[in-house]
Design an enzyme around this catalytic site. Sequence first.
Site, PDB file in Angstrom:
ATOM      1  CB  THR A   1      -3.013   7.542   7.557  1.00 20.21           C
ATOM      2  OG1 THR A   1      -2.763   8.943   7.542  1.00 20.21           O
ATOM      3  CG2 THR A   1      -3.817   7.151   6.356  1.00 20.21           C
ATOM      4  CB  VAL A   2      -1.566   2.842   9.024  1.00 20.91           C
ATOM      5  CG1 VAL A   2      -1.694   1.327   8.990  1.00 20.91           C
ATOM      6  CG2 VAL A   2      -0.909   3.339   7.740  1.00 20.91           C
TER       7      VAL A   2
ATOM      8  CE  LYS B   1       7.546   2.887   4.860  1.00 28.92           C
ATOM      9  NZ  LYS B   1       6.213   3.335   4.548  1.00 28.92           N
TER      10      LYS B   1
ATOM     11  CB  VAL C   1       6.756  -4.840   1.807  1.00 31.11           C
ATOM     12  CG1 VAL C   1       7.139  -4.828   0.332  1.00 31.11           C
ATOM     13  CG2 VAL C   1       8.008  -4.884   2.676  1.00 31.11           C
TER      14      VAL C   1
ATOM     15  N   GLY D   1      -2.014  14.925  -1.346  1.00 32.88           N
ATOM     16  CA  GLY D   1      -1.747  14.181  -0.117  1.00 32.88           C
ATOM     17  C   GLY D   1      -1.018  12.868  -0.351  1.00 32.88           C
TER      18      GLY D   1
ATOM     19  CD  GLU E   1       4.388  11.304   4.362  1.00 35.61           C
ATOM     20  OE1 GLU E   1       4.056  12.126   5.238  1.00 35.61           O
ATOM     21  OE2 GLU E   1       3.787  10.232   4.167  1.00 35.61           O
TER      22      GLU E   1
ATOM     23  CE  LYS F   1       7.071   0.902   1.199  1.00 33.21           C
ATOM     24  NZ  LYS F   1       6.354   1.818   0.298  1.00 33.21           N
TER      25      LYS F   1
ATOM     26  N   GLY G   1      -2.235   4.071   2.050  1.00 30.62           N
ATOM     27  CA  GLY G   1      -3.581   4.550   2.337  1.00 30.62           C
ATOM     28  C   GLY G   1      -4.175   3.884   3.560  1.00 30.62           C
TER      29      GLY G   1
HETATM   30  N1  HSE Z   1       5.158   6.601   1.008  1.00 33.36           N
HETATM   31  C1  HSE Z   1       4.835   5.303   0.543  1.00 33.36           C
HETATM   32  C2  HSE Z   1       4.502   5.339  -0.931  1.00 33.36           C
HETATM   33  C3  HSE Z   1       3.651   4.712   1.229  1.00 33.36           C
HETATM   34  O1  HSE Z   1       4.441   6.400  -1.532  1.00 33.36           O
HETATM   35  O2  HSE Z   1       4.287   4.284  -1.483  1.00 33.36           O
HETATM   36  C4  HSE Z   1       3.933   3.996   2.479  1.00 33.36           C
HETATM   37  O3  HSE Z   1       4.870   2.981   2.328  1.00 33.36           O
END
Ligand code: HSE
Length: 436
Positions: free
Chosen positions: A15-16, A107, A134, A189, A192, A207, A304
């Site tokens: 995704t990133v 992170k 973060v 989505g 996870e 973080k 996202g």
């Molecule tokens: N899983 C993290 C969240 C996003 O729900 O904020 C990525 O750091």
Amino acid sequence: MKNNSVTIGIIGFGTVGAGTAKILLRKRAELESKLGFPLVLKNIADLDTKRDRGIKLPSGVLINDAKAMLNDPSIDIVVELMGGIHPAKEFILQAIKNGKHVVTANKALLATEGHEIFKAARKSKVDIGFEASVAGSIPIIKVVRESLIGNNIQSIYGIINGTSNYILTKMTDEGIDFGTALKEAQALGYAEADPTFDIEGIDSAHKLTILSSLSFGIPLSFTKIYTEGIMKITPLDIQFASEFGYKIKLLAIAKQADSHIEVRVHPTMLPKDHLIANVNGVFNAIYIEGDAIGSQLYYGKGAGEMPTGSAVVSDIADIARGIKTGLSCRTHGITMTENPELKIKKIDDIRTCYYLRFSALDKPGVLSKISGILGSRDISIKSMIQKGRKVEKAVPVVMMTHEARENDMARALKEINRLSLVSEKTIYLRVEGGEN
Ligand code: HSE
């Protein structure tokens, strides 16, 4: 390829990775005009070279061998976006060894293995950019490290996990239980398939490890962060919190108290009119108090494709500017000198206000028993609600306390939970943003 370009290789086309590639390729001209030189995305390495990520890459860009990229002398910046600890760590260390600057959104890796990575970067005189690690799109790393350098940070706290904030928001707005809200988050989505890190507070703690080290100069201290998730939050507690004028949020908190630092992640009650209490859905927000600035709030998308891609590209651009001007090595450590004097306070020693929900039989003398035990531990009650009247059955008795020491509270609750008049383990939540 122009010879004044800065050349980039990305490891991980998820995704990133896809968001970063979209920005680098689709905004190539704008980036070049802003920077004065081109950023060239030479390769993206991923084991899956077939899946459609919504972007067409020029031929030859997508490869399945990260090692080839690490050994390619033309690549200036390696961007690690694969996540996980291994082999991400080994890839980063190899890139550093080969003299490449590194950008990462990882992170978990920085929080647990960051010392080794930053040490290697210092030795090789390369930069590590980690803005995307973060709070996704919120430029909080730059803010703390650069913009607020003239401040002594007193506290930094906020919502840095969008998944758990989405779940708590749904539970608050619709009165649904944790399990139902989690399923909705997964269907959309946001969470996870294995949402453990999000709902258990571990992602927030990763973080917070990075933020607290940057803010206070303490070593990366993930294993010392007290961490509690949101699994035990019920619609009933959300409702009672609301009656007292509070909302429940998963907060990551780092603050200086005496000569110690408190670093903790747990569900927290915040007054409804606190800015952070009004951060809903998947949004993140971070509140900072500094001696020069007073307080500031940073708000935005914490995850996202495009928001996190935006943070990755900011690091790439920063490092690329450094390469071009010879002012590199600006980002190669969390902090240059760690502060050995500041110790992390044990959770037992923190002082805060509490929300307590007892399941007690509605009989004469119950309240005096409970308040007697609290009083004997120096815990003072601020307000109280009892709902319903059920003879021979337990009813919820809810109290808010003044500030008390965690260890005193733990001992008092142990004693109270043993009473025959108390039918279930007492629920307790910590409160922020009030008198403490
Ligand atoms: N899983 C993290 C969240 C996003 O729900 O904020 C990525 O750091």
